[in-house]
Motif scaffolding. Structure first.
Motif, PDB file in Angstrom:
ATOM      1  N   ILE A 250       7.049 -26.432 -56.225  1.00  0.00           N
ATOM      2  CA  ILE A 250       6.881 -25.460 -55.122  1.00  0.00           C
ATOM      3  C   ILE A 250       6.209 -24.391 -55.593  1.00  0.00           C
ATOM      4  N   LEU A 251       5.304 -23.728 -55.043  1.00  0.00           N
ATOM      5  CA  LEU A 251       4.648 -22.433 -55.283  1.00  0.00           C
ATOM      6  C   LEU A 251       4.815 -21.851 -53.942  1.00  0.00           C
TER       7      LEU A 251
ATOM      8  N   PHE B  59       8.298 -22.156 -58.124  1.00  0.00           N
ATOM      9  CA  PHE B  59       7.417 -21.259 -58.812  1.00  0.00           C
ATOM     10  C   PHE B  59       7.152 -20.279 -57.811  1.00  0.00           C
ATOM     11  N   TYR B  60       7.015 -19.006 -58.387  1.00  0.00           N
ATOM     12  CA  TYR B  60       6.984 -18.008 -57.327  1.00  0.00           C
ATOM     13  C   TYR B  60       5.315 -17.108 -57.300  1.00  0.00           C
ATOM     14  N   ASN B  61       4.884 -17.623 -58.621  1.00  0.00           N
ATOM     15  CA  ASN B  61       3.381 -17.204 -58.751  1.00  0.00           C
ATOM     16  C   ASN B  61       2.556 -18.387 -59.548  1.00  0.00           C
ATOM     17  N   SER B  62       1.036 -18.296 -59.052  1.00  0.00           N
ATOM     18  CA  SER B  62       0.213 -19.120 -59.737  1.00  0.00           C
ATOM     19  C   SER B  62       0.335 -19.219 -61.239  1.00  0.00           C
ATOM     20  N   LYS B  63       0.413 -18.022 -61.972  1.00  0.00           N
ATOM     21  CA  LYS B  63       0.652 -18.219 -63.388  1.00  0.00           C
ATOM     22  C   LYS B  63       1.713 -19.184 -63.942  1.00  0.00           C
ATOM     23  N   GLU B  64       2.699 -18.855 -63.471  1.00  0.00           N
ATOM     24  CA  GLU B  64       4.124 -19.802 -63.613  1.00  0.00           C
ATOM     25  C   GLU B  64       3.768 -21.368 -63.621  1.00  0.00           C
ATOM     26  N   LEU B  65       3.043 -21.685 -62.220  1.00  0.00           N
ATOM     27  CA  LEU B  65       2.732 -22.985 -61.747  1.00  0.00           C
ATOM     28  C   LEU B  65       1.776 -23.486 -62.964  1.00  0.00           C
ATOM     29  N   PHE B  66       0.522 -22.987 -63.151  1.00  0.00           N
ATOM     30  CA  PHE B  66      -0.439 -23.348 -64.059  1.00  0.00           C
ATOM     31  C   PHE B  66       0.268 -23.435 -65.429  1.00  0.00           C
TER      32      PHE B  66
ATOM     33  N   ALA C  74       3.290 -24.528 -66.125  1.00  0.00           N
ATOM     34  CA  ALA C  74       4.111 -25.842 -65.882  1.00  0.00           C
ATOM     35  C   ALA C  74       3.300 -26.935 -65.970  1.00  0.00           C
ATOM     36  N   LEU C  75       2.097 -26.984 -65.298  1.00  0.00           N
ATOM     37  CA  LEU C  75       1.158 -27.986 -64.863  1.00  0.00           C
ATOM     38  C   LEU C  75       0.502 -28.482 -66.283  1.00  0.00           C
ATOM     39  N   ASN C  76       0.309 -27.347 -67.193  1.00  0.00           N
ATOM     40  CA  ASN C  76      -0.244 -27.855 -68.433  1.00  0.00           C
ATOM     41  C   ASN C  76       0.751 -28.657 -69.285  1.00  0.00           C
ATOM     42  N   GLU C  77       2.133 -28.376 -69.133  1.00  0.00           N
ATOM     43  CA  GLU C  77       3.035 -29.138 -69.774  1.00  0.00           C
ATOM     44  C   GLU C  77       3.331 -30.487 -69.257  1.00  0.00           C
TER      45      GLU C  77
END
Length: 224
Positions: free
Chosen positions: A9-10, A34-41, A43-46
């Motif tokens: 969730i972003l 997640f609360y911003n795109s930096k956190e999301l990306f 996590a997606l890299n992991e």
């Protein structure tokens, strides 16, 4: 339902984020907020998710640009994205869907309806089937379309139109039925005509199989 499904969730509005997280966790899904795109990306890299619930009005990077970035990346382009927004104009809905979103939900929304849409996407992505019609190969899981061994790039809605028509070759769909099945919103019927025309152009010599039924709608004719 598969309890191994992973949902991200972003959403920068804490109360909305927490409500969605709570509702999806209660149906045994693995949910991460997640609360911003930096956190999301990061996590997606992991680890990739199966579905991303994405708010449009975000700080720093809006949801449309996040969606575009995901769909342009080979590692994340197959993630199902549900857009959330208080913006209910047809322009924004069409923009989001054409960028590759699976669904567009306008705030405020019913949590029961939201969960139903999540379940519908999960049922779809858990099916691993391929359809072959002459030299046309359609993978419904990866949304890959091959024609004469050439990869045909379809938008999400073009693919869903083709899939619906070819899975029901004996049925003539009215434009209203196609809008209800695929867009689920109050778009004008010209939206169907535009997408049918672009789909036909991409299918080249196989465009003839998508028949226009005068004053009714469209169907896929296996005997064209």
């Amino acid at each position: 339902m598969e309890n191994s499904a992973r949902i991200y969730i972003l959403e920068d509005e804490k109360s909305v984020n927490e409500l969605i997280n709570y509702a999806l966790s209660n149906i045994n899904l693995n949910v991460f907020s997640f609360y911003n795109s930096k956190e999301l990306f990061k996590a997606l890299n992991e680890q990739k998710c199966d579905i991303l619930v994405l708010d449009i009005m975000l700080p720093n990077q809006d949801g449309f640009s996040v969606l575009k970035e995901l769909k342009e990346n080979a590692n994340t382009k197959d993630i199902e994205v549900i857009l959330l927004s208080a913006l209910d104009s047809e322009f924004n809905k069409v923009k989001g869907l054409d960028l590759g979103a699976s669904d567009y939900i306008t705030k405020p929304f019913s949590m029961l309806e939201f969960i139903a849409r999540i379940k519908g996407i999960l049922r779809r992505i858990n099916k691993d089937d391929v359809l072959v019609f002459k030299n046309l190969h359609i993978d419904f899981k990866t949304r890959q379309v091959m024609l004469h061994n050439e990869d045909i790039k379809l938008t999400l809605k073009e693919f869903e139109l083709l899939a619906l028509l070819i899975k029901n070759p004996k049925k003539c769909f009215s434009k209203e039925e196609l809008l209800d099945c695929i867009w689920k919103e109050n778009f004008k019927t010209r939206t169907i005509d535009i997408h049918i025309n672009t789909l036909r152009a991409k299918l080249k010599d196989y465009a003839k199989y998508i028949k226009t039924i005068h004053c009714v709608g469209y169907r896929f004719d296996l005997n064209a």
